[in-house]
Design a protein around this motif. Structure first.
Motif, PDB file in Angstrom:
ATOM      1  N   ALA A 242       1.188  -0.964  -0.002  1.00  0.00           N
ATOM      2  CA  ALA A 242      -0.213  -0.073   0.128  1.00  0.00           C
ATOM      3  C   ALA A 242       0.774   0.985   0.049  1.00  0.00           C
ATOM      4  CB  ALA A 242      -0.698   0.358   1.126  1.00  0.00           C
ATOM      5  N   PHE A 243       0.457   2.616  -1.112  1.00  0.00           N
ATOM      6  CA  PHE A 243       1.499   3.179  -0.797  1.00  0.00           C
ATOM      7  C   PHE A 243       0.454   5.058  -0.651  1.00  0.00           C
ATOM      8  CE2 PHE A 243       1.495   2.356  -5.102  1.00  0.00           C
ATOM      9  CZ  PHE A 243       1.113   3.126  -5.498  1.00  0.00           C
ATOM     10  N   ALA A 244       1.380   5.817  -0.565  1.00  0.00           N
ATOM     11  CA  ALA A 244       0.841   7.554  -0.367  1.00  0.00           C
ATOM     12  C   ALA A 244       1.542   8.035  -1.503  1.00  0.00           C
ATOM     13  CB  ALA A 244       0.603   7.765   1.518  1.00  0.00           C
ATOM     14  N   LEU A 245       0.613   8.384  -1.948  1.00  0.00           N
ATOM     15  CA  LEU A 245       1.310   9.836  -2.693  1.00  0.00           C
ATOM     16  C   LEU A 245       1.629  10.539  -2.179  1.00  0.00           C
ATOM     17  CD1 LEU A 245       1.000   8.517  -6.894  1.00  0.00           C
ATOM     18  CD2 LEU A 245       3.158   8.034  -5.524  1.00  0.00           C
ATOM     19  N   PRO A 246       2.274  11.972  -2.724  1.00  0.00           N
ATOM     20  CA  PRO A 246       2.326  13.209  -1.891  1.00  0.00           C
ATOM     21  C   PRO A 246       0.871  13.849  -2.657  1.00  0.00           C
ATOM     22  CG  PRO A 246       4.121  13.172  -2.469  1.00  0.00           C
ATOM     23  CD  PRO A 246       3.587  11.761  -3.252  1.00  0.00           C
ATOM     24  N   GLY A 247       0.199  14.989  -1.920  1.00  0.00           N
ATOM     25  CA  GLY A 247      -1.315  15.159  -2.057  1.00  0.00           C
ATOM     26  C   GLY A 247      -2.238  14.633  -2.154  1.00  0.00           C
ATOM     27  N   GLY A 248      -1.929  13.220  -0.862  1.00  0.00           N
ATOM     28  CA  GLY A 248      -2.987  12.543  -0.809  1.00  0.00           C
ATOM     29  C   GLY A 248      -3.630  11.309  -1.933  1.00  0.00           C
ATOM     30  N   ASN A 275      -0.730   9.491   7.066  1.00  0.00           N
ATOM     31  CA  ASN A 275       0.342  10.186   7.975  1.00  0.00           C
ATOM     32  C   ASN A 275       1.142  10.859   7.686  1.00  0.00           C
ATOM     33  OD1 ASN A 275      -0.939  11.734  11.236  1.00  0.00           O
ATOM     34  ND2 ASN A 275      -1.598   8.870  10.552  1.00  0.00           N
ATOM     35  N   HIS A 276       1.988   9.640   6.316  1.00  0.00           N
ATOM     36  CA  HIS A 276       2.901  10.116   5.276  1.00  0.00           C
ATOM     37  C   HIS A 276       2.396  11.031   4.348  1.00  0.00           C
ATOM     38  CE1 HIS A 276       5.628   7.602   6.263  1.00  0.00           C
ATOM     39  NE2 HIS A 276       5.403   6.050   6.152  1.00  0.00           N
ATOM     40  N   VAL A 277       1.575  11.213   4.373  1.00  0.00           N
ATOM     41  CA  VAL A 277       0.875  12.929   3.676  1.00  0.00           C
ATOM     42  C   VAL A 277       0.569  13.519   4.076  1.00  0.00           C
ATOM     43  CG1 VAL A 277      -1.342  13.289   2.422  1.00  0.00           C
ATOM     44  CG2 VAL A 277      -0.468  10.537   1.601  1.00  0.00           C
ATOM     45  N   LEU A 278       0.136  13.220   5.470  1.00  0.00           N
ATOM     46  CA  LEU A 278      -0.646  15.060   6.336  1.00  0.00           C
ATOM     47  C   LEU A 278       1.080  15.970   6.982  1.00  0.00           C
ATOM     48  CD1 LEU A 278      -3.426  13.225   9.142  1.00  0.00           C
ATOM     49  CD2 LEU A 278      -3.214  15.447   6.939  1.00  0.00           C
ATOM     50  N   GLN A 279       2.165  14.118   7.285  1.00  0.00           N
ATOM     51  CA  GLN A 279       3.390  14.736   7.491  1.00  0.00           C
ATOM     52  C   GLN A 279       4.520  15.238   6.346  1.00  0.00           C
ATOM     53  OE1 GLN A 279       3.136  15.160  10.812  1.00  0.00           O
ATOM     54  NE2 GLN A 279       1.734  14.211  10.835  1.00  0.00           N
ATOM     55  N   ARG A 280       4.071  15.260   4.826  1.00  0.00           N
ATOM     56  CA  ARG A 280       4.006  15.945   3.288  1.00  0.00           C
ATOM     57  C   ARG A 280       6.094  15.109   3.525  1.00  0.00           C
ATOM     58  NH1 ARG A 280       3.429  21.867   2.592  1.00  0.00           N
ATOM     59  NH2 ARG A 280       2.880  21.470   0.105  1.00  0.00           N
ATOM     60  N   HIS A 281       6.302  13.517   4.251  1.00  0.00           N
ATOM     61  CA  HIS A 281       7.058  13.212   4.241  1.00  0.00           C
ATOM     62  C   HIS A 281       7.489  13.298   2.779  1.00  0.00           C
ATOM     63  CE1 HIS A 281       6.163  11.339   8.275  1.00  0.00           C
ATOM     64  NE2 HIS A 281       6.416  12.205   8.236  1.00  0.00           N
ATOM     65  N   GLY A 282       6.199  11.946   1.561  1.00  0.00           N
ATOM     66  CA  GLY A 282       6.636  11.958   0.288  1.00  0.00           C
ATOM     67  C   GLY A 282       7.150  12.944  -0.146  1.00  0.00           C
ATOM     68  N   LEU A 283       6.637  14.451  -0.168  1.00  0.00           N
ATOM     69  CA  LEU A 283       7.751  15.288  -0.264  1.00  0.00           C
ATOM     70  C   LEU A 283       9.338  15.868  -0.330  1.00  0.00           C
ATOM     71  CD1 LEU A 283       6.456  17.677  -2.743  1.00  0.00           C
ATOM     72  CD2 LEU A 283       5.710  19.161  -0.225  1.00  0.00           C
ATOM     73  N   GLU A 284       9.041  15.709   1.008  1.00  0.00           N
ATOM     74  CA  GLU A 284      10.226  16.094   1.593  1.00  0.00           C
ATOM     75  C   GLU A 284      11.471  15.046   1.223  1.00  0.00           C
ATOM     76  OE1 GLU A 284       8.582  17.094   6.267  1.00  0.00           O
ATOM     77  OE2 GLU A 284      10.056  14.721   5.741  1.00  0.00           O
ATOM     78  N   ARG A 285      10.897  13.542   1.262  1.00  0.00           N
ATOM     79  CA  ARG A 285      11.811  12.648   0.410  1.00  0.00           C
ATOM     80  C   ARG A 285      12.189  13.523  -1.530  1.00  0.00           C
ATOM     81  NH1 ARG A 285      14.210  10.346   4.140  1.00  0.00           N
ATOM     82  NH2 ARG A 285      15.106   8.773   2.984  1.00  0.00           N
TER      83      ARG A 285
END
Ligand SMILES: [Zn+2]
Length: 408
Positions: A242-248, A275-285
């Motif tokens: 399962a994965f989450a992309l930036p932006g939800g 929560n990876h989305v809400l904390q914007r982790h993907g964008l940071e990476r």
């Protein structure tokens, strides 16, 4: 008090200096008229690209001098009274003042860009033009501000890149990410999401979709001031992921649902991904991996040669490996979210543990969300410290949901 006097004195000084340079400039214009067109005039007798001209603002009228061509035609002037003019904002970017009137040979339009001329015109214009001028000037100002904001962002970004390389600091990445608007992040994530789903067997309806939607909705309802419109898709695949992309944008594979013994276990993964989305982790990476300039260029549009960059971004997003600190943050905020949504948070722990113990190496989810001993311990401790929860069951039957994905 002393400071006020001092600073107002300085402002007066600066104003005087500006006045002085303005006088010099108009003097120069008078002497070297043919070299300094300050506006562009359109009309029947002019070329389609417009005629460069010099605009003078006088007390009751504008004097427009058309610059002589190389063919020996002399400079030629005409005047138009303020009462005959209409004013609006225009130009490619709405950053120019557009003045129109009916001239000797028909409709004429004048594009003013020079701030000095615009200022002089605003000063001299009669009452009936004040409002349209102010409206147009406001529009012009907004465009300039927007441009300035973008350039400031690019400048700040470049500085942050340099500093970031210098210190290798996550803090700087976070600071830069804070400046990227949510809409840009959504654009990045959505492009990769659509691209990915185009090659997948997407489940549009059925018990699995209903179940995942219910879980997600229950949790989203507990996120205060949520700026994201979450979009969750179930994909038919044996892959345990399962994965989450930036932006939800979230994807859940049926392979992961099959491994779950309860809906609370799947909800645990979803809570973590949300929560990876809400904390914007993907964008940071991705900012860390591709650099700010690339991310901002992609988000701002499609600059030439960015197609390859976009593909690269898609690949990066799909294989993003989060950092240890990000995993723990998503675990802990995920637990709290489950708790607020009245979903038994222990499902998260049991699922992660079972996947790590029994299936390690064959669980794609673990390769992008590495399960360390420290992470497991922290999760366990946090869970033990939570006050008892009166969990509310889901409306669907998990055995039924699981059977529906298993039969495929
Ligand atoms: Zn994770």
């Amino acid at each position: 008090m002393g400071t006020t006097v001092h600073s107002s004195f300085r402002i007066t000084d600066a104003e005087a200096a500006r006045e002085h340079s303005f006088v010099n400039e108009s003097l120069e214009n008078d002497i070297m008229t043919e070299l300094h067109p300050n506006a562009l005039c359109f009309g029947e007798e002019f070329a389609a690209s417009g005629a460069p001209c010099l605009v003078h603002v006088e007390e009751h009228e504008l004097t427009i001098t058309f610059i002589a061509g190389r063919d020996g035609v002399e400079n030629r002037s005409e005047s138009v009274r303020f009462t005959e003019l209409t004013v609006s904002a225009g130009g490619l970017d709405h950053n120019q003042l557009v003045i129109a009137w009916t001239g000797p040979t028909g409709q004429r339009t004048l594009y003013l860009k020079s701030p000095e001329v615009i200022r002089a015109f605003r000063h001299a214009a009669p009452d009936h033009l004040t409002q349209p001028i102010e409206r147009a000037a406001e529009q012009v100002r907004q465009v300039r501000q927007r441009h300035r904001a973008v350039w400031t962002l690019v400048g700040a970004t470049l500085l942050a890149v340099v500093l970031g390389l210098w210190f290798g600091s996550d803090l700087l990445v976070e600071l830069a990410v804070d400046r990227i608007p949510i809409e840009w992040e959504q654009k990045l994530g959505e492009a990769a999401y659509r691209d990915f789903l185009a090659h997948q067997d997407v489940m549009k309806e059925g018990p699995a979709v209903t179940a995942v939607t219910e879980m997600t909705q229950r949790m989203i309802g507990q996120i205060p001031d949520n700026p994201y419109k979450f979009d969750v898709t179930v994909v038919k695949s044996e892959v345990v992921n399962a994965f989450a992309l930036p932006g939800g944008f979230i994807v859940v594979f049926t392979g992961l649902m099959k491994k779950a013994e309860s809906p609370e276990e799947v909800a645990g993964v979803l809570a973590h991904e949300l929560n990876h989305v809400l904390q914007r982790h993907g964008l940071e990476r991705i900012v860390k991996q591709l650099g700010f300039v690339a991310v901002i260029s992609i988000a701002l549009g499609n600059p030439p040669g960015m197609g390859g960059m976009m593909k690269q971004l898609g690949i990066e997003l799909m294989t993003l490996k989060f950092g240890r600190a990000q995993e723990t943050e998503a675990d802990l905020t995920g637990l709290q979210l489950l708790y607020r949504a009245k979903i038994d948070p222990s499902g998260m722990m049991t699922f992660f543990q079972r996947l790590a113990e029994k299936d390690e190496g064959r669980v794609e989810w673990l390769s992008t969300h590495p399960m360390s001993r420290a992470r497991a311990d922290r999760l366990q401790a946090e869970l033990a410290a939570m006050p008892p929860l009166k969990a509310e069951p889901f409306s669907f039957d998990w055995t039924h949901v699981r059977a529906s994905v298993d039969s495929r």
